[in-house]
Scaffold this motif. Structure first.
Motif, PDB file in Angstrom:
ATOM      1  N   GLY A 163       1.825  -6.272  -7.857  1.00  0.00           N
ATOM      2  CA  GLY A 163       1.139  -7.338  -7.117  1.00  0.00           C
ATOM      3  C   GLY A 163       1.939  -8.632  -7.188  1.00  0.00           C
ATOM      4  N   MET A 164       2.506  -8.915  -8.356  1.00  0.00           N
ATOM      5  CA  MET A 164       3.293 -10.154  -8.504  1.00  0.00           C
ATOM      6  C   MET A 164       4.551 -10.122  -7.644  1.00  0.00           C
ATOM      7  N   ASP A 223      -4.783 -13.680  -1.580  1.00  0.00           N
ATOM      8  CA  ASP A 223      -4.855 -12.514  -2.458  1.00  0.00           C
ATOM      9  C   ASP A 223      -6.223 -11.871  -2.212  1.00  0.00           C
ATOM     10  N   SER A 232      -2.380  -2.215  -7.957  1.00  0.00           N
ATOM     11  CA  SER A 232      -2.657  -1.668  -9.298  1.00  0.00           C
ATOM     12  C   SER A 232      -4.163  -1.617  -9.559  1.00  0.00           C
ATOM     13  N   LYS A 233      -4.950  -2.339  -8.747  1.00  0.00           N
ATOM     14  CA  LYS A 233      -6.395  -2.400  -8.978  1.00  0.00           C
ATOM     15  C   LYS A 233      -7.094  -1.317  -8.133  1.00  0.00           C
TER      16      LYS A 233
END
Ligand SMILES: Cc1ncc(COP(=O)(O)O)c(C=O)c1O
Length: 387
Positions: free
Chosen positions: A85-86, A182, A206-207
């Motif tokens: 995500g980053m 986001d 990732s979530k």
């Protein structure tokens, strides 16, 4: 977006879109193209085949299926997947910013995104102003002549504040400012920011998109206008998604809508129960009518996921840690969006602006009665110890 894609349900997108078993010997699950390069028997054959697949840092067939599905769900023209995500957030921001630009950012965004702007991009001459962001005026007052980006996260993932997206995007468009959001908390199943005027959507896959706490990934969804600069970030900085990780996200996606409806049902049950509990000061969940932005939440989201916070009447770190340590079914952990329930003690900015100790919880797919029993035991145990 094509009409064909527009008429597909989330389930059809997640299960079928971009998958073509006949192309892969009838394999119902697309293969993992776990190769770094694509070769050809001759130079002519290579140019006949086209230039899309040359090297996996540029493009890969497994990742392309994922790009197509997520773009379709977000109603985006296109998407690119990243290693985290980053990586997606930094590519989206860096694609828009030059030295001397200014960003207006919501103050309660995911902390590393805040640090990226405040501590890292500042080294390259990027300025940032943090705002509460619950009203369009907060953004309006922060605009400078050099403002290039509004960075949004709605709802924020600790205290669950929303930004009024249509108003904020209308303001940004009128001033030539790019909006990035986001959308990890709501996912495209519950919120479609591009339809409200947002330019670029980022996700930590990732979530919920992955959903099984076994893979780190990120996504950027946007228009053809913005993708070239984002693709350039992807290939030059190099934070691409590995094909196997992409395949795991594809596997998780197949159950995304089904999982989210269940997370929502479970989270609502638990949040309602907590709101009535004598040890609880406040429950910060936009799915509850007591949330100060409940009407806005109902307007801009079609549902609510499983992550929320609650503050305690016994306002101390010791009390919050006591409750978390007494939980049996909830694991103690930082991430969220998987099948499992999680809890963390946290200092939380409550809706009256006060900092209070409480818990951030992710409500997983376990039976809600079992989760409530676990919370009840832990709250009682911590109260008894505190006497
Ligand atoms: C709201 C939010 N956005 C972005 C991220 C970053 O995602 P990743 O860990 O995949 O880099 C996280 C991770 O916790 C998050 O909670």
């Amino acid at each position: 977006m094509s009409e064909e894609r527009e008429n597909l349900s989330y389930e059809e997108i997640c299960i079928h879109l971009g998958e073509d078993p006949e192309r892969y010997m009838g394999s119902v699950v697309p293969p993992i193209f776990q190769n770094s390069l694509f070769t050809a028997p001759s130079v002519e054959a290579r140019s006949r085949r086209g230039e899309r697949y040359i090297y996996t840092r540029e493009a890969n067939p497994t990742t392309d299926i994922l790009n197509a599905k997520i773009a379709a769900m977000e109603g985006a023209e296109t998407a690119r997947c990243f290693a985290s995500g980053m990586a997606a957030i930094s590519a989206a921001l860096m694609s828009q910013l030059r030295s001397g630009d200014h960003v207006v950012c919501v103050k309660n965004v995911y902390y590393p995104a805040r640090a990226l702007l405040q501590d890292y991009l500042s080294r390259f001459g990027v300025e940032v102003t943090f705002v509460q962001g619950t009203q369009v005026e907060h953004f309006e007052q922060a605009i400078r002549p050099n403002t290039r980006v509004f960075y949004l996260e709605s709802p924020t993932s600790i205290n669950l504040w929303l930004q009024p997206l249509e108003e904020v995007c209308a303001l940004a468009r009128a001033r030539g400012i790019t909006t990035i959001i986001d959308n990890t908390w709501a996912t495209p199943v519950f919120q479609q920011p591009l339809q409200m005027g947002v330019d670029i959507v980022v996700h930590s896959a990732s979530k919920y998109l992955g959903g099984h706490s076994d893979v780190i990934a990120g996504v950027v969804c946007t228009s053809q206008q913005h993708i070239e600069a984002i693709h350039r970030e992807m290939t030059l900085i190099g934070g691409i998604l590995d094909p196997f990780a992409g395949w795991l996200i594809l596997r998780g996606l197949r159950t995304l809508p089904t999982r989210l409806y269940q997370h929502q049902a479970n989270a609502l049950r638990v949040a309602q129960w907590l709101a009535e509990h004598p040890a609880v000061h406040n429950v910060l969940y936009p799915g509850l009518p007591s949330h100060p932005q409940y009407d806005l939440a109902r307007r801009q989201m079609s549902g609510f996921s499983g992550l929320f916070s609650f503050t305690l009447k016994r306002n101390s770190r010791e009390a919050a840690v006591g409750v978390v340590n007494a939980l049996r079914l909830f694991h103690i952990g930082v991430s969220w969006g998987g099948y499992e329930s999680l809890a963390l003690p946290m200092l939380i900015e409550d809706y009256d602006g006060e900092q209070r100790w409480g818990l951030r919880v992710h409500i997983g797919l376990e039976p809600p009665d079992s989760l409530i029993a676990d919370l009840e035991g832990a709250l009682r145990h911590a109260e008894d110890k505190g006497r």
